[in-house]
Design a protein around this motif. Structure first.
Motif, short mmCIF file in Angstrom:
data_model
loop_
_atom_site.label_atom_id
_atom_site.label_comp_id
_atom_site.label_asym_id
_atom_site.label_seq_id
_atom_site.Cartn_x
_atom_site.Cartn_y
_atom_site.Cartn_z
N THR A 1 -2.63 9.51 26.38
CA THR A 1 -2.65 8.08 26.09
C THR A 1 -1.91 7.82 24.79
OG1 THR A 1 -4.82 7.87 27.14
CG2 THR A 1 -4.09 6.05 25.73
N GLY A 2 -0.87 7.02 24.87
CA GLY A 2 -0.15 6.67 23.65
C GLY A 2 -0.94 5.66 22.84
N ARG A 3 -0.47 5.38 21.65
CA ARG A 3 -1.12 4.36 20.84
C ARG A 3 -0.10 3.71 19.92
NH1 ARG A 3 -4.48 6.95 15.83
NH2 ARG A 3 -3.05 8.65 15.31
N LEU A 4 -0.39 2.46 19.61
CA LEU A 4 0.45 1.68 18.71
C LEU A 4 -0.20 1.70 17.34
CD1 LEU A 4 2.74 -0.38 18.12
CD2 LEU A 4 1.16 -2.17 18.89
N ILE A 5 0.60 2.03 16.31
CA ILE A 5 0.10 2.06 14.93
C ILE A 5 0.89 1.05 14.11
CG2 ILE A 5 -0.38 3.45 12.89
CD1 ILE A 5 -0.29 5.93 14.63
N LEU A 6 0.20 0.07 13.55
CA LEU A 6 0.82 -0.92 12.68
C LEU A 6 0.85 -0.37 11.26
CD1 LEU A 6 -1.08 -4.08 13.97
CD2 LEU A 6 1.01 -3.05 14.87
N LEU A 7 2.03 -0.34 10.67
CA LEU A 7 2.17 0.23 9.33
C LEU A 7 2.34 -0.86 8.28
CD1 LEU A 7 4.60 3.26 9.86
CD2 LEU A 7 2.11 3.25 9.76
N GLY A 8 1.47 -0.88 7.29
CA GLY A 8 1.60 -1.80 6.16
C GLY A 8 2.63 -1.25 5.19
N ALA A 9 3.81 -1.86 5.15
CA ALA A 9 4.91 -1.34 4.34
C ALA A 9 4.88 -1.91 2.92
CB ALA A 9 6.24 -1.70 5.00
N PRO A 10 5.42 -1.19 1.95
CA PRO A 10 5.50 -1.69 0.58
C PRO A 10 6.23 -3.03 0.54
CG PRO A 10 6.09 0.63 0.64
CD PRO A 10 5.99 0.18 2.07
N LEU A 11 5.79 -3.92 -0.36
CA LEU A 11 6.44 -5.22 -0.49
C LEU A 11 7.79 -5.09 -1.16
CD1 LEU A 11 3.37 -7.31 -1.70
CD2 LEU A 11 4.21 -7.01 0.64
N PRO B 1 -3.39 0.56 7.05
CA PRO B 1 -3.32 -0.62 6.17
C PRO B 1 -2.47 -0.36 4.93
CG PRO B 1 -5.58 -0.17 6.84
CD PRO B 1 -4.76 1.03 7.23
N GLY B 2 -1.91 -1.42 4.43
CA GLY B 2 -1.08 -1.29 3.25
C GLY B 2 -0.97 -2.60 2.51
N PRO B 3 0.07 -2.75 1.70
CA PRO B 3 0.23 -3.95 0.87
C PRO B 3 0.32 -5.22 1.71
CG PRO B 3 1.72 -2.20 0.16
CD PRO B 3 1.14 -1.76 1.46
N SER B 4 -0.13 -6.32 1.09
CA SER B 4 -0.06 -7.62 1.73
C SER B 4 0.37 -8.65 0.70
CB SER B 4 -1.43 -8.02 2.30
OG SER B 4 -1.49 -9.40 2.60
#
Length: 280
Positions: free
Chosen positions: A4-14, A115-118
């Protein structure tokens, strides 16, 4: 590849690569496919982080996300890991991503995040405005009429508001905000967060509009605006107001910002508090 694949959302540096988390690096180095809003920026960021990206890199931006979303869902369904990264901050938050997240979930495929920068919460924390309750409005409508209509509907909102805005529209947006919310409404314009030329300008909307009109600010802009004051705190005596300003100055605020914050807290006009401080 897994069953089973999965989608990973990456919080990138601003802006500052040093803000990338260890997990951000790990996912980039392990993903089978990396879908990037700007592949060139991703390549540059990976180089700055000294991370090798062995997976296939594909573009995923506003212009092609409708076409590319089903392709990526097929990749996920085949058991591959897809990492989604935008130019800065969290995918889906006024950036590409929502369409793919929704499609993956509808297909019964797992979605998670590193999770990462926002920009939203970073600007909110730096603004000096109340952070306990806030609402994120994203980008205002592009047309002046649509923008004014939206702002008119938001004028009575009591929570702190956070907007994104483009440099070429910020002057008009601030003028309309001052007209809709009142020139004395406290606000903070945050630009180029975490970058070399980071700047946070904390002034009432009327003054911010004048400042921007004198020379439109450049870079990525996040605007934080105080909510409407439904029941301002009872006005203390003059000495207490002066003391409140002095306390904020001692805590590190400039006199201008301290006066603005005290005035907002008691529903007073900024010039009234300014007069008290300078005559005292």
């Amino acid at each position: 590849m897994s069953e089973t694949g999965r989608l990973i959302l990456l919080g990138a540096p601003l802006g500052n690569p040093a803000d990338a988390s260890a997990r951000f690096r790990e996912v980039l180095a392990a993903a089978d496919v990396v879908a990037a809003e700007d592949t060139r920026r991703l390549t540059r960021l990976a180089r700055d982080l000294d991370v090798s990206v062995p997976g296939r890199i594909v573009s995923y931006f506003e212009g092609n996300e409708e076409r590319r979303t089903p392709e990526l869902v097929d990749v996920l369904a085949a058991g591959y890991t897809v990492a989604l990264v935008t130019d800065g901050g969290m995918p889906s938050v006024s950036d590409p991503g929502y369409r793919l997240v929704r499609a993956a979930l509808d297909a019964g495929l797992p979605v998670t995040a590193a999770p990462g920068p926002s920009a939203v919460t970073t600007a909110l924390a730096l603004s000096g405005l109340p952070c306990d309750r806030f609402c994120f409005e994203g980008f205002l409508p592009r047309t002046p009429g649509g923008r004014r209509s939206r702002l008119s509907a938001l004028a009575a909102e009591e929570r702190t508001l956070v907007f994104f805005e483009a440099p070429h529209r910020i002057t008009g947006a601030l003028a309309d905000l001052a007209a809709a919310f009142g020139a004395d409404r406290p606000a903070a314009l945050c630009r180029e967060l975490t970058k070399t030329y980071e700047e946070v300008v904390r002034r009432p909307l009327g003054e911010l509009a004048e400042w921007a009109a004198a020379g439109a600010p450049r870079g990525e802009i996040t605007l934080v605006v105080a909510g409407a004051s439904a029941t301002p705190a009872q006005r203390p005596d003059d000495d207490a107001l002066r003391a409140a300003v002095a306390e904020r100055e001692a805590a590190g605020l400039s006199r201008r910002d301290a006066i603005t914050e005290v005035a907002a807290g008691y529903g007073l006009r900024r010039r009234e508090v300014y007069g008290l401080v300078h005559e005292g």
